[in-house]
Each structure stands twice: as C-alpha cells, then as structure tokens.
Motif scaffolding. Structure first.
Motif, PDB file in Angstrom:
ATOM      1  N   GLU A 154     -48.909 -40.429  21.294  1.00  0.00           N
ATOM      2  CA  GLU A 154     -47.922 -39.200  21.223  1.00  0.00           C
ATOM      3  C   GLU A 154     -49.197 -37.951  21.648  1.00  0.00           C
ATOM      4  N   PRO A 155     -48.909 -36.913  22.014  1.00  0.00           N
ATOM      5  CA  PRO A 155     -50.562 -36.325  22.193  1.00  0.00           C
ATOM      6  C   PRO A 155     -51.305 -36.061  21.448  1.00  0.00           C
ATOM      7  N   GLU A 156     -50.920 -35.488  20.118  1.00  0.00           N
ATOM      8  CA  GLU A 156     -52.068 -35.852  19.417  1.00  0.00           C
ATOM      9  C   GLU A 156     -52.889 -37.291  19.314  1.00  0.00           C
TER      10      GLU A 156
ATOM     11  N   ILE B  25     -56.590 -33.746  19.157  1.00  0.00           N
ATOM     12  CA  ILE B  25     -55.910 -32.809  18.700  1.00  0.00           C
ATOM     13  C   ILE B  25     -56.792 -31.722  19.636  1.00  0.00           C
ATOM     14  N   GLU B  26     -57.398 -31.353  20.797  1.00  0.00           N
ATOM     15  CA  GLU B  26     -58.129 -30.711  21.493  1.00  0.00           C
ATOM     16  C   GLU B  26     -57.378 -31.226  22.317  1.00  0.00           C
ATOM     17  N   TYR B  27     -57.007 -31.817  22.973  1.00  0.00           N
ATOM     18  CA  TYR B  27     -56.452 -32.135  24.204  1.00  0.00           C
ATOM     19  C   TYR B  27     -54.852 -31.966  24.096  1.00  0.00           C
ATOM     20  N   ALA B  28     -53.931 -32.480  23.126  1.00  0.00           N
ATOM     21  CA  ALA B  28     -52.635 -32.157  23.085  1.00  0.00           C
ATOM     22  C   ALA B  28     -52.884 -30.954  23.407  1.00  0.00           C
ATOM     23  N   ASP B  29     -54.143 -29.885  22.157  1.00  0.00           N
ATOM     24  CA  ASP B  29     -53.601 -28.377  22.823  1.00  0.00           C
ATOM     25  C   ASP B  29     -53.731 -28.151  23.910  1.00  0.00           C
ATOM     26  N   ALA B  30     -54.823 -28.109  24.539  1.00  0.00           N
ATOM     27  CA  ALA B  30     -55.041 -27.840  26.188  1.00  0.00           C
ATOM     28  C   ALA B  30     -53.975 -28.349  27.105  1.00  0.00           C
ATOM     29  N   ILE B  31     -53.271 -29.674  26.614  1.00  0.00           N
ATOM     30  CA  ILE B  31     -51.822 -29.767  27.798  1.00  0.00           C
ATOM     31  C   ILE B  31     -50.696 -28.466  27.008  1.00  0.00           C
TER      32      ILE B  31
ATOM     33  N   LEU C 161     -58.145 -27.624  32.641  1.00  0.00           N
ATOM     34  CA  LEU C 161     -58.477 -28.132  31.678  1.00  0.00           C
ATOM     35  C   LEU C 161     -59.949 -28.462  32.088  1.00  0.00           C
ATOM     36  N   LYS C 162     -60.473 -28.594  30.378  1.00  0.00           N
ATOM     37  CA  LYS C 162     -62.007 -28.776  30.470  1.00  0.00           C
ATOM     38  C   LYS C 162     -61.892 -30.330  30.927  1.00  0.00           C
ATOM     39  N   GLU C 163     -62.771 -30.802  32.376  1.00  0.00           N
ATOM     40  CA  GLU C 163     -63.288 -31.393  32.990  1.00  0.00           C
ATOM     41  C   GLU C 163     -63.898 -32.578  31.531  1.00  0.00           C
ATOM     42  N   SER C 164     -64.436 -32.337  30.511  1.00  0.00           N
ATOM     43  CA  SER C 164     -64.800 -33.469  29.476  1.00  0.00           C
ATOM     44  C   SER C 164     -63.420 -33.909  28.996  1.00  0.00           C
ATOM     45  N   LEU C 165     -62.188 -33.578  28.998  1.00  0.00           N
ATOM     46  CA  LEU C 165     -61.321 -33.867  28.304  1.00  0.00           C
ATOM     47  C   LEU C 165     -60.091 -35.580  28.803  1.00  0.00           C
ATOM     48  N   LEU C 166     -60.651 -35.362  30.533  1.00  0.00           N
ATOM     49  CA  LEU C 166     -60.252 -35.741  31.097  1.00  0.00           C
ATOM     50  C   LEU C 166     -60.718 -37.347  31.573  1.00  0.00           C
ATOM     51  N   PHE C 167     -59.695 -38.055  32.297  1.00  0.00           N
ATOM     52  CA  PHE C 167     -60.100 -39.259  33.076  1.00  0.00           C
ATOM     53  C   PHE C 167     -61.228 -39.135  34.663  1.00  0.00           C
ATOM     54  N   ARG C 168     -62.268 -39.701  34.044  1.00  0.00           N
ATOM     55  CA  ARG C 168     -62.786 -39.413  35.297  1.00  0.00           C
ATOM     56  C   ARG C 168     -63.953 -40.935  35.488  1.00  0.00           C
TER      57      ARG C 168
END
Length: 543
Positions: free
Chosen positions: A328-330, A334-340, A351-358
């Motif tokens: 689940e998003p959580e 929490i930061e990613y779940a809130d962002a989406i 969305l902040k790059e630090s949250l994402l798959f790179r």
C-alpha cells in the motif's frame, strides 16, 4: 371301428395336452411337489428370467430390544452443516508465550493462505469472500523456468496467453539473462510490469533472477493486507509465495497513466479480470484506483529496503515484513504516500527526485488495455535519463485507444481517432528523436500483414543477398561471456530452437506515420524499443 379308435386316441391326446397346459400355468407354492422360485420382479431382476437359487429360510425371531426406540437418542440426529464465512472481519490478536520465539511471528507471514486468498469479485456485489465449493486453479505454465500460477478458474486463459505471447517471454528471458550475467552490472536486475494482471510476466522475470515491480489495480487480483482497510492477500501474492519469489516481487496498487487521477476500472468481471481497464465514464464501477506516472515509481530502497536503518530513514513502518509482496502507499514511506495523494487532480504535479526510482530498468513491459500510449508518455523522465534498457509495448489497433479520450462519449468517432492517432505519432517520434530509441515490431496478431505492408512500401534489408529475408530479422542467443553455461531449462529450450530468440521487423522512422495510418487494418502488434547504436550482447547476433 377304425373311426372309433381314431377319436379315442385324439381325445386322450387332448386330455393330456390340456392337463399339461393347466398345471404349467397353475402357481405351485408347496416345496414338497415343486421348486419355489423367487419372483424376478420382487428380486429386482428385470431381465425376464427367474433366479433358480432357492431363498434362504427366514432368520429366527430376535428378542425385543431393551434399549427402546432408536429415534429417542438425540446423539443420532446430526445437524446439517450450514456454510458461513468463517473469516473474521478484523484481524485477530494472536498471542504466544515469549519462550516460543519461532512461533511469535505474525501469522500473516507464517500462513499466507487460508482466508487471505479467498477474496474474489462477486458480480454487482463487489469483492467478497469466496463461498464453499467455488474453485480456484493452481497450474504449472511451462515458461522455462516453469512457474506455478493461481487463477479464479481461468487457468486455461493464462496458459493460452503464454502460448500466444511465447516470443515476448523468450525475448524477456534472454534480455534478463544477458544483464544478469553482466560482470560490470553494479545495480540490481530490475523488471517493471505495467499491467500485471495474473502476474505471469512478473513471475517468470522473478524466476529468471530479476527484482520485479508490478502494477495491478484490480483488487480481486491484488487484494492487499492492511490493518487500516481490513483487506486480504489474493492471486498474485499467492503465486509469488508458491514460487518462493516474495523477497523480490512487489505489487503496487496503482494504474499507470500520464497524470495523477482517481479513476474507475471496467470489465473487471470478465475472464477473472483478464481485460480489466481504466474508464473515465463509469461512476458506478465496482473498483476504483489511483493512477501514477511510470517516472514517479518509488525509489528502489522504498520497495526493497535492505536494513532497518533504511526503513527508519525513509519512514517506512519497521513492522513491514521483507517478504511482503503486496504494498500500500504507506508501505513505501509516509513522505511518498503523502506526495502522490496530494498530486491527484493536479496538473503537471512534480514529486521530489529523492522519492523516485532513478536507476536502470532492464526490462519494461507495458500492457494496459488501450492506455499504452499515455503509459509510455508517463515514463518520459526515465527515457530522458537513458534508464530503460528494453521496453515492450502492446500496440494497437487504434480502436483500442478510444478509451483514453476523456469525454469520448460526447465526441464523434472521427475526432476521437484524430486525437488518438496524433498522440500515438507524437510519442513514437519523440521516442526516436528525443529518447534516441529504435522501434522494432515483434510477432503478434498483425505479423503477416506487417510483413506484406513492409514489402509494399519498399523495405529491403537484404543488402543484395538473395538468400536473406528483406523484412524479417532474427535475434539469436549466443555465448556472450566466458562464464560456464547455466544448463537450466531456458538454456536447453534455446538449444532446441537453434538459439532463436525471436523474429522482429525494424520500423524505419520515415514510415512511422504511414504504418500508423494503416494500423487499424493491420491489427495488434508489439513494439520493442531499444537504445540506438546499442552494444548490448542482446542484439549482437542478429541475422
């Protein structure tokens, strides 16, 4: 005198004959003078013949029972079984003494089956527990490596799917093998499955050594465990556990789109969700989902955290098990779940790059029931950063794309087609010009017509060699490193096919528009995007 004697003989003969007939027909019940035969109809013999065996004498009379009437014993009356839903609506608190360390684990980890696999779609009633007698199917698919799949009585459809897309699976396995054995690879081997459905692509990729990230918004295929929502685990998770892939399989509850929305799912009741897709025009749908962009996929460490310190730093619940497949998003922090969640309905949400798959994705598969063009567009930042090595995209015919147009029910068909065709042409030219990708066509429904179309449009890659095919090329497996052979199922399968991986057709950039204009009559195809001027061993043995 002679006449009198003649009549005497006749009368005697008639007397004897009539007596014979009379006594033959007379029922004899006295065993002293005749054999008493059982009536065939009473004995149950319906073939018209009598049983010649004499009946046994009747048994002696038994003394009267001193136990009274048997019906007076209540123990002899068994209550009829009335099936009920035994599953609790909330999760029980299971307690063990502290001395039993191995038994103190969460039972959701120890016992992944039971009620956690019995949710299914019940027509207009929505998602409910299965009833007694409803069938599930577990079956082996000979995918080399073979995997065990779970289905809601649609195993045959899953198996037929594999037979139909055999070449796509073989290509994926070859690509993953090349990258898995690469001694210079310093990042995890990753496959992303956008539109997982029963998860067969994900399972085969996982069995081939990849960490697999699957998108599946249909809740009866991907029921997730959540204390907050009281949901349970279902088809894909069960298959992951059966194949012992839980450590490297993650299933996300999102659909893929080029924007963040909350949308309905339709056709989810057909073939166990086999053709379920997004819908803009179905407010009363049984299932709704959130959409995200492929380039906002959560960072690898959020999906596969290796240490408790990583979980703490990313604000991921430390109670989450490392083999928890359904997220689940959580569960991704929490930061990613809130962002989406905040991005829903927001145009051009960032969305902040630090949250994402790179990091590199070695194989990306997109099959999202008509929404393939928006899904491809949603991966823009991944392609711009050259992070995707190979992409397979189900493509066309254009009539499949009607569902992607918001408000299509109020538009004319020619206007819908004009919009979807423009979007498709734009994204393919962008792939070639901006993302520096080559486009290849793989075997599918429209293969024969595509070959004919290419010949009619002057395509000739034979280089003057009369023995070489003008249109069709072949990817061949070969020994690309100095490592020992794996000697596994897939390697043996390749050898049995003379190392043929798949046939393919190059789509020249100058023919993209013309090919799309004729694609409705051509039919469904698969596009394979590869990096231009690639030196990958995947494509070094092309004939």
């Amino acid at each position: 005198m002679r006449t009198w004697r003649t009549w005497t003989v006749v009368i005697i003969f008639l007397f004897i004959a009539l007596n014979f007939v009379y006594w033959k027909a007379y029922p004899c019940n006295d065993p002293r003078f005749c054999n008493v035969e059982a009536d065939s109809t009473v004995a149950g013999n319906t073939n018209g013949h009598h049983d010649e065996t004499a009946p046994l004498p009747p048994p002696p009379m038994q003394p009267p029972s001193t136990l009274g009437n048997p019906s007076s014993f209540p123990e002899q009356h068994l209550d009829k079984h009335v099936p009920v839903d035994p599953q609790p609506l909330v999760n029980p608190n299971t307690h063990y003494p502290d001395t039993h360390k191995k038994s103190s684990q969460d039972l959701d980890t120890i016992a992944p089956t039971s009620d956690k696999t019995t949710y299914r779609l019940k027509g207009n009633e929505g998602v409910k527990y299965a009833s007694t007698g409803e069938l599930w199917q577990f079956g082996i698919i000979n995918t080399k490596p073979d995997v065990l799949v779970v289905s809601n009585t649609n195993y045959a459809d899953v198996n037929n799917h594999y037979q139909r897309e055999f070449k796509i699976y073989t290509l994926m396995k070859w690509i993953l093998r090349v990258h898995r054995r690469d001694p210079e690879r310093t990042v995890p081997l990753v496959m992303v499955d956008a539109g997982s459905n029963h998860g067969l692509f994900s399972l085969v990729a996982g069995a081939s050594g990849a960490h697999t990230i699957a998108f599946e918004p249909q809740t009866h295929l991907r029921i997730s465990y959540s204390l907050k929502k009281n949901l349970k685990i279902s088809v894909i998770n069960m298959a992951g556990r059966l194949n012992q892939l839980s450590q490297r399989l993650r299933v996300l509850p999102f659909a893929v789109l080029d924007s963040f929305k909350k949308l309905a799912m339709e056709k989810v009741e057909i073939n166990d969700g086999g053709i379920g897709g997004l819908s803009y025009d179905n407010p009363n749908a049984l299932i709704t989902t959130q959409t995200i962009r492929l380039d906002t996929l959560p960072a690898y460490d959020r999906l596969f955290p290796e240490t408790k310190a990583t979980e703490k730093a990313l604000k991921i619940s430390t109670s989450r098990k490392n083999d928890k497949t359904i997220l689940e998003p959580e569960d991704m922090g929490i930061e990613y779940a809130d962002a989406i969640e905040k991005a829903v309905g927001t145009e051009n949400a960032e969305l902040k790059e630090s949250l994402l798959f790179r990091q590199p994705i070695h194989f990306l598969k997109i099959d999202v029931e008509g929404f393939e063009v928006p899904a491809l567009r949603s991966a823009a930042k991944l392609f711009e950063n050259q992070l995707v090595e190979n992409t397979i995209l189900e493509f066309g015919p254009p009539s499949r794309w009607d569902v992607t147009v918001e408000g299509a029910s109020k538009m004319k068909q020619k206007d819908i087609l004009a919009k979807t065709m423009k979007d498709a042409k734009d994204i393919l030219h962008r792939a070639i010009d901006e993302w520096k990708l080559d486009i290849n066509l793989l075997p599918a429904e429209g293969w024969d017509k595509t070959v004919r179309w290419m010949l009619e449009h002057g395509v000739d890659e034979s280089e003057g060699n009369p023995s070489r095919n003008k249109v069709v090329r072949k990817v061949n497996a070969w020994k690309f490193d100095n490592l020992p052979e794996d000697n596994d199922e897939f390697e043996k399968e390749l050898k049995s096919q003379n190392n043929l991986v798949t046939e393919f057709i190059r789509l020249p950039s100058e023919l993209v528009d013309a090919y799309l204009d004729d694609s409705q009559s051509i039919g469904e195809m698969y596009l394979w995007f590869t990096k231009q001027n690639t030196k990958s061993p995947v494509l070094q043995k092309v004939t």
